[in-house]
Design an enzyme around this catalytic site. Structure first.
Site, PDB file in Angstrom:
ATOM      1  N   TRP A  15       0.827  -1.211   0.000  1.00 15.35           N
ATOM      2  CA  TRP A  15       0.000   0.000   0.000  1.00 15.35           C
ATOM      3  C   TRP A  15       0.862   1.262   0.000  1.00 15.35           C
ATOM      4  O   TRP A  15       0.481   2.283  -0.568  1.00 15.35           O
ATOM      5  CB  TRP A  15      -0.929  -0.003   1.217  1.00 15.35           C
ATOM      6  CG  TRP A  15      -1.693   1.271   1.403  1.00 15.35           C
ATOM      7  CD1 TRP A  15      -2.695   1.762   0.616  1.00 15.35           C
ATOM      8  CD2 TRP A  15      -1.522   2.235   2.455  1.00 15.35           C
ATOM      9  NE1 TRP A  15      -3.161   2.958   1.111  1.00 15.35           N
ATOM     10  CE2 TRP A  15      -2.453   3.269   2.238  1.00 15.35           C
ATOM     11  CE3 TRP A  15      -0.674   2.310   3.555  1.00 15.35           C
ATOM     12  CZ2 TRP A  15      -2.561   4.366   3.085  1.00 15.35           C
ATOM     13  CZ3 TRP A  15      -0.784   3.405   4.401  1.00 15.35           C
ATOM     14  CH2 TRP A  15      -1.716   4.415   4.152  1.00 15.35           C
ATOM     15  N   HIS A  16       2.039   1.190   0.611  1.00 16.41           N
ATOM     16  CA  HIS A  16       2.884   2.377   0.720  1.00 16.41           C
ATOM     17  C   HIS A  16       3.578   2.737  -0.590  1.00 16.41           C
ATOM     18  O   HIS A  16       4.077   3.853  -0.733  1.00 16.41           O
ATOM     19  CB  HIS A  16       3.938   2.173   1.813  1.00 16.41           C
ATOM     20  CG  HIS A  16       3.376   2.225   3.193  1.00 16.41           C
ATOM     21  ND1 HIS A  16       2.845   1.124   3.832  1.00 16.41           N
ATOM     22  CD2 HIS A  16       3.236   3.262   4.067  1.00 16.41           C
ATOM     23  CE1 HIS A  16       2.417   1.472   5.027  1.00 16.41           C
ATOM     24  NE2 HIS A  16       2.641   2.757   5.201  1.00 16.41           N
TER      25      HIS A  16
END
Length: 376
Positions: A210-211
């Site tokens: 997600w990052h």
């Protein structure tokens, strides 16, 4: 004004997550309100857009609907300004100071020794926390000016005594989101132990992805997933660990995992980590072997000490200062404990006003301000 040349809008993950949750809950029949105006306000409510926290419609839309929130509330305004000030101080005075060390240490081709490797890793560990926590405090403070209470996103995570405790304190709204929309739908801990371990590992690998589209982010997430599996297996044995030791192990694991999170490549991460644990590097570097301007790796004060008194004292002091800040994080109250539910006296207001004014002055005259969320 200069163009930022960004491919995607800042904060896209935060407002995308809020809408995914709304759609999933709508499909499951959990959404109670479908007001288009309140929905648009929920998605675009400006304090949270850039750096979170990740909002849930169930806790926000009822607040927009509450007519009591349309009135001016001076108590909320005062609390909001105080929390905003604490966040501003965290970001500008603390996080951006650590950023100087972190940026230097993680720059390509930087030559590390034992001391600079520790200074670099600890600098980013604290830069990231005070930056992210500071932005979330500013978001909570700004929202309170409008009588809107955003969820608390940080609760002194570096006080955690195990990795599960850490994730109950760090980026709380992300952990809640991953639990509700990935971990539980996969089966959570309702199935076999092996399946529970798989669910934990998969969920946190997704958290890493997600990052950003980087294998180092994925590795960071996988490390935390593996650590949670080990912690769960340890708890199943019924054994306990002395709290100071448990805190030290937890903090060291988090610090090491941030090295992978921040590094530009696996090679850079391995170089920093190998120097952190190569004791011989403590004695191999002398003042004569380094150009004087390279002493800036330890900051201006340490550089002066190295030049005029002793290189060894300067190097030791840089690590000592970082370690002292770690202990300080574990002993002080956080912004919620200082402001929410507490009496805000004149002394507290004057101190916050003075330091936040200094933060504003520094932010206006600084050329080294860092916005970490360009990277995520």
């Amino acid at each position: 004004f200069t163009p930022l040349h960004l491919l995607l809008p800042l904060g896209i993950s935060f407002f995308t997550f809020t809408q995914i949750a709304f759609l999933v809950d709508s499909y499951k029949g959990k959404v109670k309100e479908y007001s288009f105006i309140n929905y648009i306000l929920f998605v675009t409510f400006f304090p949270h857009l850039i750096a979170g926290p990740i909002l849930h419609h169930g806790e926000m839309m009822p607040q927009f609907k509450d007519h009591n929130n349309n009135k001016v509330n001076f108590s909320n305004i005062l609390s909001g300004l105080c929390i905003f000030s604490i966040g501003l101080i965290k970001k500008v005075i603390i996080a951006d100071t650590f950023a100087v060390f972190a940026q230097e240490g993680y720059s390509p081709g930087y030559v590390h020794d034992f001391y600079s490797a520790w200074a670099t890793s600890l600098s980013y560990t604290f830069q990231l926390y005070f930056d992210f926590s500071g932005y979330c405090d500013m978001a909570i403070g700004a929202a309170l000016l409008f009588n809107i209470m955003l969820p608390i996103n940080f609760n002194s995570p570096y006080k955690a005594v195990d990795i599960q405790d850490f994730w109950r304190r760090w980026h709380i709204t992300l952990g809640r989101y991953l639990r509700d929309y990935i971990y539980i739908p996969l089966g959570g801990n309702r199935l076999s132990p092996f399946r529970t371990y798989f669910n934990l590992f998969f969920t946190f690998t997704i958290a890493g992805l997600w990052h950003g589209a980087s294998w180092l982010f994925v590795l960071w997430g996988a490390m935390h997933g593996a650590a949670l599996i080990i912690h769960r297996a340890w708890k199943a044995t019924g054994m306990r660990m002395y709290k100071p030791i448990a805190w030290f192990i937890t903090f060291m694991f988090v610090n090491i995992s941030w090295v992978f999170f921040r590094s530009e490549s696996f090679g850079q991460a391995s170089t920093i980590l190998s120097n952190m644990f190569t004791i011989s590097n403590m004695r191999n570097i002398s003042l004569e072997q380094l150009p004087l301007n390279d002493l800036s790796r330890y900051g201006q004060i340490a550089g002066w000490v190295a030049k005029n008194i002793s290189y060894g004292i300067a190097a030791y002091s840089s690590v000592f200062i970082m370690s002292a800040i770690a202990l300080l994080c574990c002993s002080l109250k956080n912004s919620q404990e200082i402001i929410i539910g507490q009496r805000i006296g004149y002394f507290k207001i004057v101190i916050l006003a003075f330091i936040s004014s200094l933060a504003v002055y520094l932010s206006l005259h600084s050329e080294s301000a860092v916005f970490l969320y360009f990277n995520f």
